[in-house]
Design a protein around this motif. Structure first.
Motif, PDB file in Angstrom:
ATOM      1  N   PHE A   1      -5.426  -2.433   7.450  1.00 10.99           N
ATOM      2  CA  PHE A   1      -4.033  -2.151   7.127  1.00 10.99           C
ATOM      3  C   PHE A   1      -3.929  -0.704   6.657  1.00 10.99           C
ATOM      4  O   PHE A   1      -4.842  -0.192   6.028  1.00 10.99           O
ATOM      5  N   ALA A   2      -2.801  -0.059   6.952  1.00 10.91           N
ATOM      6  CA  ALA A   2      -2.545   1.305   6.490  1.00 10.91           C
ATOM      7  C   ALA A   2      -1.170   1.354   5.838  1.00 10.91           C
ATOM      8  O   ALA A   2      -0.219   0.757   6.351  1.00 10.91           O
ATOM      9  N   GLY A   3      -1.098   2.046   4.692  1.00 10.95           N
ATOM     10  CA  GLY A   3       0.161   2.139   3.959  1.00 10.95           C
ATOM     11  C   GLY A   3       1.191   2.957   4.712  1.00 10.95           C
ATOM     12  O   GLY A   3       0.837   3.726   5.589  1.00 10.95           O
ATOM     13  N   PRO A   4       2.446   2.726   4.488  1.00  8.62           N
ATOM     14  CA  PRO A   4       3.015   2.034   3.339  1.00  8.62           C
ATOM     15  C   PRO A   4       3.673   0.683   3.642  1.00  8.62           C
ATOM     16  O   PRO A   4       4.860   0.542   3.413  1.00  8.62           O
ATOM     17  N   PRO A   5       2.998  -0.326   4.120  1.00  9.86           N
ATOM     18  CA  PRO A   5       3.707  -1.593   4.238  1.00  9.86           C
ATOM     19  C   PRO A   5       3.801  -2.298   2.890  1.00  9.86           C
ATOM     20  O   PRO A   5       2.972  -2.091   2.013  1.00  9.86           O
TER      21      PRO A   5
ATOM     22  N   LEU B   1       0.837  -1.202   0.000  1.00 11.29           N
ATOM     23  CA  LEU B   1       0.000   0.000   0.000  1.00 11.29           C
ATOM     24  C   LEU B   1       0.868   1.247   0.000  1.00 11.29           C
ATOM     25  O   LEU B   1       1.829   1.349   0.760  1.00 11.29           O
ATOM     26  N   ASP B   2       0.509   2.219  -0.831  1.00 12.00           N
ATOM     27  CA  ASP B   2       1.188   3.508  -0.811  1.00 12.00           C
ATOM     28  C   ASP B   2       0.787   4.287   0.441  1.00 12.00           C
ATOM     29  O   ASP B   2      -0.174   3.928   1.130  1.00 12.00           O
ATOM     30  N   LYS B   3       1.498   5.378   0.709  1.00 12.06           N
ATOM     31  CA  LYS B   3       1.206   6.226   1.866  1.00 12.06           C
ATOM     32  C   LYS B   3      -0.260   6.691   1.823  1.00 12.06           C
ATOM     33  O   LYS B   3      -0.767   7.074   0.777  1.00 12.06           O
TER      34      LYS B   3
ATOM     35  N   VAL C   1      -9.641  -1.954  -0.851  1.00 15.22           N
ATOM     36  CA  VAL C   1      -8.526  -1.007  -0.794  1.00 15.22           C
ATOM     37  C   VAL C   1      -9.101   0.384  -1.042  1.00 15.22           C
ATOM     38  O   VAL C   1      -9.902   0.581  -1.944  1.00 15.22           O
ATOM     39  N   ASP C   2      -8.704   1.365  -0.202  1.00 17.20           N
ATOM     40  CA  ASP C   2      -9.263   2.715  -0.253  1.00 17.20           C
ATOM     41  C   ASP C   2      -8.142   3.734  -0.431  1.00 17.20           C
ATOM     42  O   ASP C   2      -7.258   3.849   0.416  1.00 17.20           O
ATOM     43  N   ASN C   3      -8.177   4.497  -1.533  1.00 15.88           N
ATOM     44  CA  ASN C   3      -7.165   5.540  -1.754  1.00 15.88           C
ATOM     45  C   ASN C   3      -7.781   6.940  -1.686  1.00 15.88           C
ATOM     46  O   ASN C   3      -7.255   7.890  -2.257  1.00 15.88           O
TER      47      ASN C   3
ATOM     48  N   SER D   1      -1.851   3.977  -4.734  1.00 16.36           N
ATOM     49  CA  SER D   1      -2.472   2.708  -5.101  1.00 16.36           C
ATOM     50  C   SER D   1      -2.103   1.656  -4.071  1.00 16.36           C
ATOM     51  O   SER D   1      -1.282   1.888  -3.188  1.00 16.36           O
ATOM     52  N   GLY D   2      -2.708   0.523  -4.196  1.00 10.53           N
ATOM     53  CA  GLY D   2      -2.421  -0.530  -3.247  1.00 10.53           C
ATOM     54  C   GLY D   2      -2.944  -1.864  -3.714  1.00 10.53           C
ATOM     55  O   GLY D   2      -3.778  -1.956  -4.615  1.00 10.53           O
TER      56      GLY D   2
END
Length: 107
Positions: A39-43, A12-14, A76-78, A85-86
């Protein structure tokens, strides 16, 4: 259902988030159980997430058959990073939906 385990890969992006959610319900019962893992980016890593219910809410009359439905969503939510993106899979290498559910039946 008394437990659920999800395994997969998160990239996932930031400011991009993802959720794996499973709802279990006995057909014709009013109660349901929901397991949610966020989950929260950026992992960018493999994950394993488990949930357990302390007190199962389902019961059946002995001798009756029971139908259990399981609905799993991967989202996935951007919205907080429109250019981000993710990807969230629920299978390490197969990119298939893979989950394990623990069931306990009593008579």
């Amino acid at each position: 259902m008394h437990s659920a385990t999800f395994r997969g890969y998160a990239e996932l992006d930031k400011d991009v988030t993802a959720v794996v959610k499973t709802e279990a319900q006995v057909v014709d019962a009013q109660e349901s159980q929901t397991f949610t893992t966020a989950f929260a980016g950026p992992p960018s890593e493999s994950y394993e997430a488990s949930g357990v219910v302390d007190q199962p809410v389902f019961s059946a009359i002995p001798g009756d058959s029971v139908v259990l439905t399981l609905h799993t969503q991967v989202r996935v939510d951007n919205s907080k990073n429109r250019k981000g993106s993710g990807m969230l899979t629920t299978g390490f290498t197969t990119h298939k939906v893979t989950a394990a559910y623990g069931l306990k039946w009593q008579s």
